[in-house]
Each structure stands twice: as C-alpha cells, then as structure tokens.
Design an enzyme around this catalytic site. Structure first.
Site, mmCIF file in Angstrom:
data_model
loop_
_atom_site.group_PDB
_atom_site.id
_atom_site.type_symbol
_atom_site.label_atom_id
_atom_site.label_comp_id
_atom_site.label_asym_id
_atom_site.label_seq_id
_atom_site.Cartn_x
_atom_site.Cartn_y
_atom_site.Cartn_z
ATOM 1 N N GLY A 18 0.812 -1.205 0.000
ATOM 2 C CA GLY A 18 0.000 0.000 0.000
ATOM 3 C C GLY A 18 0.844 1.252 0.000
ATOM 4 N N GLY A 20 -0.306 4.397 0.491
ATOM 5 C CA GLY A 20 -1.071 5.505 1.057
ATOM 6 C C GLY A 20 -0.186 6.286 2.012
ATOM 7 C CG PHE A 21 -1.652 9.716 4.284
ATOM 8 C CD1 PHE A 21 -0.941 10.875 4.037
ATOM 9 C CD2 PHE A 21 -2.999 9.696 3.991
ATOM 10 C CE1 PHE A 21 -1.555 11.993 3.508
ATOM 11 C CE2 PHE A 21 -3.627 10.809 3.462
ATOM 12 C CZ PHE A 21 -2.915 11.959 3.217
ATOM 13 C CB VAL A 88 -1.420 -7.634 -1.693
ATOM 14 C CG1 VAL A 88 -1.296 -8.700 -0.616
ATOM 15 C CG2 VAL A 88 -0.051 -7.053 -2.030
ATOM 16 C CD GLU A 179 -13.745 17.042 3.926
ATOM 17 O OE1 GLU A 179 -13.073 17.821 4.613
ATOM 18 O OE2 GLU A 179 -13.322 15.948 3.517
ATOM 19 C CG ASP A 309 -7.359 4.443 7.462
ATOM 20 O OD1 ASP A 309 -6.893 5.089 8.413
ATOM 21 O OD2 ASP A 309 -7.993 4.963 6.517
ATOM 22 C CB ALA A 325 -3.568 11.677 7.400
ATOM 23 C CD GLN A 326 0.199 13.706 11.774
ATOM 24 O OE1 GLN A 326 0.967 13.047 12.453
ATOM 25 N NE2 GLN A 326 0.624 14.382 10.728
#
Ligand SMILES: Cc1cc2nc3c(=O)[nH]c(=O)nc-3n(C[C@H](O)[C@H](O)[C@H](O)COP(=O)(O)OP(=O)(O)OC[C@H]3O[C@@H](n4cnc5c(N)ncnc54)[C@H](O)[C@@H]3O)c2cc1C
Length: 454
Positions: A18, A20-21, A88, A179, A309, A325-326
C-alpha cells in the site's frame, strides 16, 4: 518451514503493501535505517492518492493529477526501494511470501501491511448499489460526472427536478460529510447557477443526514455548533437524529418514514478495514481492523507489522486510534524504526500517538480546528490553517502549486474549472467489486509458474 529469501545483496528485505499515507511513510523511513534494508512497495494503483481532497475532485475544484502522484516518482530517489504495481491477495505467513492477484509471490523478511480502509455501508438495504462512496479517484470522478449530468437532465426537462435530479443526500455528519455538503452547496449556488441560467437553482437541495444529535463527533460541542450554524446559514438542510433506512435509485427512506426523492446519495458515514484484512487469518477487532501489539506487529508474528487504517492500534485509553492520516503516518514510521531496532539487536519500543489536533472544513472561509493544548479556532483563521496544512501534505511541488492556483482562482472568481463530464467505466458496483481484491490467492498452478522475488 522454508527459509525466507533475502535480497541479492544480502540485506534484509521488507515488503510494504500500500502506497497511502502509511505505506509511503514506512518506505521513506526504511530508506534511512541502518543497517540498510531493501524495500519492495506493492501498490494496486500506480499512484498515491491524497484522499482528503477527494471531495474537491468530486466538486470540480481540482483535477486528478493535482491530488494523485505517481508512486515511482515519489520513491525514485530511494535506491534500495523497488515498486511493483500489484494487487495483494493474501500472505503465506509460513513461507513468508506475499501473494498477488497477478500470480506473483514476494518473499519477505519483514512485512508492513498498509492497505487502508474501505467504505462501510452497515448492510443498509440499497446503499451498496445506489450510493456514491468517496474513497477512490474513480468514486470522485463518477460522482462529479453524475452530478453534472443531473443538471443537464433537469435543464432539458424541468420535470426531472421533482423526481430528485437536483437533490443530493449526504449521509454522515463527520468531517467527510460536512465538507462534502458544504462544497456541494457552493458548487450549486455559486458555479452551476451561472452555467444553467434557465434552471431555478433554488430548487437544488443538499440534505445532510446524521443519525446522532450532533455533527463532527470528535470535536468540542462549540465546534459542532459552529459547523451546524454555518451549514444551515448557507442553505444546507441538516437533519440530525435521522438515520437512513433504505435507498433506491430514485429515493431514500429514513427511519422516521420520511421519503426524499433523490438520485444522488453520497455515502460518508463509515469506513472499515480493507477487505484484505478479512482473508489473512489474523485476529481482527472493531471495523475489521487487524489487532496489533504495542510495537505494531501482529501477536505471534514479530516480522509482520500492520499500520494505518488497516490496523487496530490502541489509543492508550482502551479505544482505537482514529482512521485518519496522522496515526497512519506516525504508526508507519514507528514500525519502520522497530524493524531497525530489531536489526540492530535492540529491544522494540511501544507506539505512542502524538496528537497534533483535529480540523474540518465547512466551506469558504469556514472551518474548525482544535489543538491538543485545548486551543480552538473557527471561521476564517481555522480555514487558513486547514488550507495551509492540506497544502503542505500534498506530494510534489507541481501539485501543490496547481492546487493553490485552483484555490485562489476559485476564491476570487467563484469558478471551478474542472466541471467536466468524463465517463468512468466500469460502473460503481463493478468497480468496487474489482477494486480491492480481497483474498483470492492465485491458483496453485499460477503460483508455481511464477518466480519468487526478489
Ligand atoms: C474522502 C476522505 C477524506 C479524508 N479526509 C481526511 C482529512 O481531512 N484528514 C485526515 O487526517 N484524514 C482524512 N481522511 C482519512 C485518511 O485519508 C486515511 O486515514 C489515510 O489515507 C489512511 O492511510 P493508509 O495509508 O492507512 O491508507 P490509504 O491512504 O487508504 O492507503 C492504502 C493504499 O493501499 C493500497 N491498496 C489497498 N489494497 C491493496 C492491495 N490489495 N494491494 C496493493 N495495494 C493495495 C491502496 O490503493 C492505497 O494506495 C480522509 C479519507 C477520505 C476517504
């Protein structure tokens, strides 16, 4: 048990799943560890997606390349890192090999699983088939095309409006729903109003449904109230304490019996761990997330780390860290450093999350920001903080400049240049089915024919 393969130059091999972040943070940290390791990054797409701005892609504010960056470009300076575009499908923990849908096997000494999350529809009838999730690039492009098509349709035949062509129902009053509702309202009332002068834009509705009695659950009550007031003032119909019961292509039915005609149900109500988590045979916790110890490796498998996540990392207070994200970034860095500690023969350390605060944007000049010190900001100041932080986290100077230019242009002119209908095939349902291909290890025959890498 077969011994794991080492990379050709003898350094330990780390496979990261992955980009991602979390995956990228792991790769970047691993590039600096001593003794050096070889890293193979497996990612199903050839790009890293900046998910926090997906709603801006869906509402025509930014373009795909502004929020997606080629993975190979991101890691090309790391000499010991290779990238494989691969999906995967499973892991053979005994032989220490990652299996891919393409039929390849990647041997590892250490594994970092960072496959992220997917949309959770909680089994509500019709949601899987008839809602628009917002988790991937195709999701956002499909929603954008669909919204614009509904306006074209309504202008050709105003009778379509009563059938829900211009009504969008957003489910979920968390940061994503808030949002999205704010951005849709701006798109309709400031941009499409000029594109469709023959339409009565006042008939376009944005309805935000939230099952609890407040928006923005993780925030202080004053921030929640601010979000509620801003949305209501701007014309978003916020319905608190209202849960969805059923969705069809033309309407949604709420638990209290209310029926809202709509062709656009935007799903921002929940996420669960990526389906890959369900096929690995590892212990799972709430939302399907994989249980990890305090060093972020899987109990009984010290060579396997799960971050982001996908991981059920504890928050130190008996709960799980939020899927944002953090935590993903910090967990990934910590896992990489624990690999380094292990290689040096040092004891691993437990992960401690450093809270950097939370923020959510509501729309133009409006956001809420809360810092760990207890300081709270709302309105324009919070909005600038939100803009600055999100800009800083976008990968690549070009993308940052492109997004900034789009934001400034849109702020000054109320225009959104990316209001283009692009057909995104296959359909939502098929795309989701074929998307994160959980499980389905390659057939034994296919596996036999393929080389084990590296
Ligand atoms: C619309 C939206 C808005 C958000 N806004 C915010 C925000 O404002 N602030 C915030 O902090 N967080 C926000 N988040 C949450 C944040 O984006 C996630 O918490 C973060 O992306 C998690 O990072 P990750 O690396 O664990 O997963 P991801 O970033 O999702 O990365 C997972 C990667 O794994 C890849 N992958 C998945 N399955 C496979 C497979 N089988 N094989 C190979 N590769 C695979 C995926 O393609 C993806 O690149 C938002 C999320 C969404 C959807």
């Amino acid at each position: 048990m077969r011994k794991p393969r080492r990379s050709r130059n003898g350094s330990p091999h780390v496979v990261v799943v992955g980009a991602g972040f979390a995956g990228l943070a792991a790769v970047k940290t691993l590039a600096k560890v001593k003794p050096p390791v070889r890293v193979t990054l497996l990612e199903q797409h050839n790009y890293h997606l900046f998910q926090p701005l997906l709603y801006q892609l869906a509402t025509g504010l930014v373009q795909p390349a502004d929020i997606a960056h080629p993975v190979r470009g991101i890691v090309r300076r790391h000499r010991r890192t290779s990238v494989r575009m691969a999906t995967v499908s499973g892991v053979d923990f005994d032989t220490r090999e990652v299996l891919t849908e393409e039929g390849r096997r990647f041997g590892y000494d250490y594994l970092v699983l960072a496959a992220g999350a997917t949309t959770a529809t909680f089994g509500i009838p019709g949601v899987e088939e008839h809602s628009f999730p917002l988790k991937s690039m195709p999701d956002a492009l499909r929603l954008r095309a669909h919204l614009l098509r509904q306006f074209e349709l309504a202008e050709n035949d105003p009778a379509e409006i009563a059938k829900g062509a211009l009504t969008v129902v957003v489910v979920g009053g968390g940061p994503t729903g808030v949002e999205m509702a704010g951005a849709l309202h701006e798109l309709f009332k400031h941009v499409l109003v000029h594109d469709f002068p023959d339409l009565d834009i006042n008939q376009a509705r944005v309805v935000l449904l939230e099952a609890t009695d407040h928006l923005l659950a993780p925030f202080h009550p004053s921030s929640r109230q601010h979000a509620l007031e801003i949305l209501a003032k701007r014309g978003v119909e916020v319905r608190l304490g209202q849960a969805l019961e059923q969705a069809t292509p033309d309407e949604v039915r709420l638990k209290d019996g209310t029926v809202i005609p709509t062709r656009t149900l935007v799903w921002g109500a929940g996420v669960r761990a990526h389906p890959l988590a369900d096929v690995l045979g590892l212990e799972q916790t709430r939302g399907g997330r994989i249980v990890v110890g305090d060093g972020l490796s899987v109990p009984g498998r010290p060579e396997v780390f799960v971050v982001g996540d996908l991981a059920g990392a504890g928050d130190g207070k008996g709960g799980l860290l939020p899927q944002v994200a953090q935590p993903a970034i910090q967990e990934a860095r910590h896992a990489a450093l624990n690999i380094e500690r292990t290689l040096k023969g040092e004891p691993r350390t437990g992960f401690e999350y450093k809270d950097k605060g939370i923020m959510a944007t509501i729309g133009r000049n409006a956001a809420v920001t809360e810092l760990p010190s207890g300081a709270r900001f709302k309105g324009v100041v919070a909005w600038y903080l939100w803009l600055a932080l999100h800009l800083a986290y976008i990968i690549g100077f070009r993308s940052r400049v492109a997004v900034l230019v789009n934001w400034i242009w849109s702020y000054l002119t109320y225009d959104r240049h990316a209001r283009i209908i692009v057909a995104v095939e296959p359909t939502r349902r098929a795309a989701r089915a074929g998307q994160p291909s959980a499980g389905a290890a390659p057939s034994p025959a296919a596996s036999r024919d393929r080389p084990v890498v590296p």
